[in-house]
Design a protein around this motif. Sequence first.
Motif, PDB file in Angstrom:
ATOM      1  N   LEU A   1      42.775  40.917  50.794  1.00  0.00           N
ATOM      2  CA  LEU A   1      42.188  42.105  50.084  1.00  0.00           C
ATOM      3  C   LEU A   1      41.005  42.209  50.850  1.00  0.00           C
ATOM      4  CD1 LEU A   1      42.919  44.256  48.198  1.00  0.00           C
ATOM      5  CD2 LEU A   1      41.672  43.084  46.393  1.00  0.00           C
ATOM      6  N   ALA A   2      40.607  43.560  51.601  1.00  0.00           N
ATOM      7  CA  ALA A   2      39.540  43.820  52.335  1.00  0.00           C
ATOM      8  C   ALA A   2      38.358  44.154  51.107  1.00  0.00           C
ATOM      9  CB  ALA A   2      39.561  44.825  53.250  1.00  0.00           C
ATOM     10  N   ASP A   3      37.070  43.829  51.630  1.00  0.00           N
ATOM     11  CA  ASP A   3      35.842  44.436  50.986  1.00  0.00           C
ATOM     12  C   ASP A   3      35.854  45.645  50.513  1.00  0.00           C
ATOM     13  OD1 ASP A   3      34.888  41.963  51.139  1.00  0.00           O
ATOM     14  OD2 ASP A   3      33.011  42.525  52.105  1.00  0.00           O
ATOM     15  N   ASP A   4      36.355  46.478  51.408  1.00  0.00           N
ATOM     16  CA  ASP A   4      36.642  48.214  51.162  1.00  0.00           C
ATOM     17  C   ASP A   4      37.389  48.767  49.904  1.00  0.00           C
ATOM     18  OD1 ASP A   4      34.836  48.705  52.929  1.00  0.00           O
ATOM     19  OD2 ASP A   4      36.195  49.941  54.202  1.00  0.00           O
ATOM     20  N   ALA A   5      38.571  47.661  49.735  1.00  0.00           N
ATOM     21  CA  ALA A   5      39.477  47.678  48.797  1.00  0.00           C
ATOM     22  C   ALA A   5      38.925  47.089  47.354  1.00  0.00           C
ATOM     23  CB  ALA A   5      40.792  47.390  49.021  1.00  0.00           C
ATOM     24  N   ALA A   6      38.356  45.847  47.577  1.00  0.00           N
ATOM     25  CA  ALA A   6      38.019  45.266  46.272  1.00  0.00           C
ATOM     26  C   ALA A   6      37.017  45.754  45.749  1.00  0.00           C
ATOM     27  CB  ALA A   6      37.500  43.746  46.886  1.00  0.00           C
ATOM     28  N   LEU A   7      36.056  46.605  46.530  1.00  0.00           N
ATOM     29  CA  LEU A   7      35.014  47.075  45.710  1.00  0.00           C
ATOM     30  C   LEU A   7      35.469  48.056  44.517  1.00  0.00           C
ATOM     31  CD1 LEU A   7      32.074  48.272  46.464  1.00  0.00           C
ATOM     32  CD2 LEU A   7      33.203  50.430  46.597  1.00  0.00           C
ATOM     33  N   PHE A   8      36.718  48.700  44.717  1.00  0.00           N
ATOM     34  CA  PHE A   8      37.167  49.349  43.591  1.00  0.00           C
ATOM     35  C   PHE A   8      37.878  48.593  42.254  1.00  0.00           C
ATOM     36  CE2 PHE A   8      36.742  52.180  47.427  1.00  0.00           C
ATOM     37  CZ  PHE A   8      36.356  53.455  46.907  1.00  0.00           C
ATOM     38  N   ALA A   9      37.746  47.283  42.536  1.00  0.00           N
ATOM     39  CA  ALA A   9      38.244  46.700  41.683  1.00  0.00           C
ATOM     40  C   ALA A   9      37.952  47.038  40.235  1.00  0.00           C
ATOM     41  CB  ALA A   9      38.079  45.375  41.875  1.00  0.00           C
TER      42      ALA A   9
ATOM     43  N   ASP B   1      42.810  42.522  36.317  1.00  0.00           N
ATOM     44  CA  ASP B   1      43.680  43.576  36.264  1.00  0.00           C
ATOM     45  C   ASP B   1      43.643  44.448  37.799  1.00  0.00           C
ATOM     46  OD1 ASP B   1      45.026  42.853  33.971  1.00  0.00           O
ATOM     47  OD2 ASP B   1      43.811  44.437  32.853  1.00  0.00           O
ATOM     48  N   GLY B   2      42.106  44.841  37.913  1.00  0.00           N
ATOM     49  CA  GLY B   2      42.087  45.494  39.130  1.00  0.00           C
ATOM     50  C   GLY B   2      42.227  44.823  40.405  1.00  0.00           C
ATOM     51  N   VAL B   3      41.950  43.724  40.597  1.00  0.00           N
ATOM     52  CA  VAL B   3      42.111  42.975  41.615  1.00  0.00           C
ATOM     53  C   VAL B   3      43.508  42.769  41.916  1.00  0.00           C
ATOM     54  CG1 VAL B   3      41.957  40.607  42.815  1.00  0.00           C
ATOM     55  CG2 VAL B   3      39.811  41.492  41.757  1.00  0.00           C
ATOM     56  N   ASP B   4      44.280  42.426  41.135  1.00  0.00           N
ATOM     57  CA  ASP B   4      45.653  42.109  41.089  1.00  0.00           C
ATOM     58  C   ASP B   4      46.575  43.480  41.457  1.00  0.00           C
ATOM     59  OD1 ASP B   4      45.444  39.415  40.163  1.00  0.00           O
ATOM     60  OD2 ASP B   4      46.333  39.800  38.204  1.00  0.00           O
ATOM     61  N   LEU B   5      46.163  44.663  40.962  1.00  0.00           N
ATOM     62  CA  LEU B   5      46.822  45.670  41.347  1.00  0.00           C
ATOM     63  C   LEU B   5      46.607  46.237  42.658  1.00  0.00           C
ATOM     64  CD1 LEU B   5      48.809  47.672  40.181  1.00  0.00           C
ATOM     65  CD2 LEU B   5      46.876  49.210  39.420  1.00  0.00           C
ATOM     66  N   LEU B   6      45.219  46.036  43.143  1.00  0.00           N
ATOM     67  CA  LEU B   6      44.912  46.470  44.568  1.00  0.00           C
ATOM     68  C   LEU B   6      45.576  45.522  45.472  1.00  0.00           C
ATOM     69  CD1 LEU B   6      40.922  46.947  43.918  1.00  0.00           C
ATOM     70  CD2 LEU B   6      42.496  48.658  44.870  1.00  0.00           C
ATOM     71  N   ALA B   7      45.628  44.047  45.201  1.00  0.00           N
ATOM     72  CA  ALA B   7      46.236  43.088  46.142  1.00  0.00           C
ATOM     73  C   ALA B   7      47.944  43.417  46.240  1.00  0.00           C
ATOM     74  CB  ALA B   7      46.193  41.870  45.427  1.00  0.00           C
ATOM     75  N   ARG B   8      48.628  44.246  45.085  1.00  0.00           N
ATOM     76  CA  ARG B   8      49.959  44.372  45.342  1.00  0.00           C
ATOM     77  C   ARG B   8      50.048  45.780  46.086  1.00  0.00           C
ATOM     78  NH1 ARG B   8      50.047  43.256  39.782  1.00  0.00           N
ATOM     79  NH2 ARG B   8      50.430  45.288  39.125  1.00  0.00           N
TER      80      ARG B   8
ATOM     81  N   GLY C   1      30.281  46.166  43.188  1.00  0.00           N
ATOM     82  CA  GLY C   1      30.154  45.717  44.536  1.00  0.00           C
ATOM     83  C   GLY C   1      30.974  44.338  44.728  1.00  0.00           C
ATOM     84  N   VAL C   2      30.885  43.897  46.127  1.00  0.00           N
ATOM     85  CA  VAL C   2      31.690  42.642  46.571  1.00  0.00           C
ATOM     86  C   VAL C   2      30.500  41.694  47.176  1.00  0.00           C
ATOM     87  CG1 VAL C   2      33.616  41.741  48.121  1.00  0.00           C
ATOM     88  CG2 VAL C   2      33.580  44.087  47.149  1.00  0.00           C
ATOM     89  N   GLY C   3      30.766  40.658  46.900  1.00  0.00           N
ATOM     90  CA  GLY C   3      29.919  39.722  47.601  1.00  0.00           C
ATOM     91  C   GLY C   3      30.394  38.380  47.874  1.00  0.00           C
TER      92      GLY C   3
END
Length: 332
Positions: free
Chosen positions: A134-142, A287-294, A57-59
């Motif tokens: 980074l929107a919640d919808d993307a961050a959820l997949f971190a 690592d997940g947050v960074d790759l999604l943010a890029r 989740g994201v919160g």
Amino acid sequence: MKAIVFDSGSARLDERPDPAPAPGEALVRPTLMGIAPPDLAVLAGRVVFTGVMGHEGVGVVERVNADADTRAKWEGKRVVFTPWVSCGGCNLCARGLSPQCQARTVMGLHRRDGCFAERFTIPAANLVEVPKALADDAALFAGVVAAAVHAARVARIEGKPFVTVLGDGAEGLVTAQVLAALNASVRLLGETPARFTRCEKWGIKHRHVSEVGQRRDQDIVVDCSNTPAGMDLAMHLARPRGVIITRNAPALVPLAGLASRPAGADLAPVVCNELHVVGAGWGNLRDGVDLLARGGVEVSSLITRRNRLSDGVGAFRSAMQPDCVRFLMGQS
Ligand SMILES: [Zn+2]
């Protein structure tokens, strides 16, 4: 507060008191939650668990039970979180093997309440801040992306190896993207065209699992299939002295208490073909947050359906539909 609780073999929407954060813990209000394969394993009785479900989740951090600096660092921040909590005191933790801590707890899977609720607690050390862009919808997949990055590191991609990814869930679809970006020649094998044809937009080859010959010509096979048959197929796809990375989640959670293990695969091909079989677990959430943010991986198309937490356990029926990749729940 409302929470989705698993107890005595079934899940239900329940009323629970708000949890109180222990020293070092944060109280988090989840804004978006994902139903992942381990949650479905709980429902199916393959993982023995009682309590609030959910680990993805994201919160937003409401409160931290810690010193003023830690409170100032986290309170009000939008976060994702590592769902497992190690003890910090055992010999494995002391040796840097805290992900394998024998006393660890895992949100929604093993001796720790999860995030399918209006509030949950987690050690502040498990939090990773989500960048504003980074929107919640993307961050959820971190977590999914972090595990894929970890699997790619374990695989040690050199040159342009032939790689097969087994499984067309979010785990397989993200792992295929991460490996393809490392110059590997990737194909994904799935069982549900409605899921795996997403590969076309990423330029990744895909086939139905029944259409491939078992020619033992793949340098690396990454098993994200979540089925006991995945390992057997992987052994017949990998070349002699090839590598099998297994991320087969139900088989990955003996620490979470597997109720009944599936019949073991015949490991003769591992011996005869001298295969290297390696497990790859959670990965580093940052690592997940960074790759999604890029923008290094596309996840928006993995969101198949969504509803609200208060709509209750009907979400699980939708999440089990063959075409569903990720089912998301929000608070409103
Ligand atoms: Zn420990």
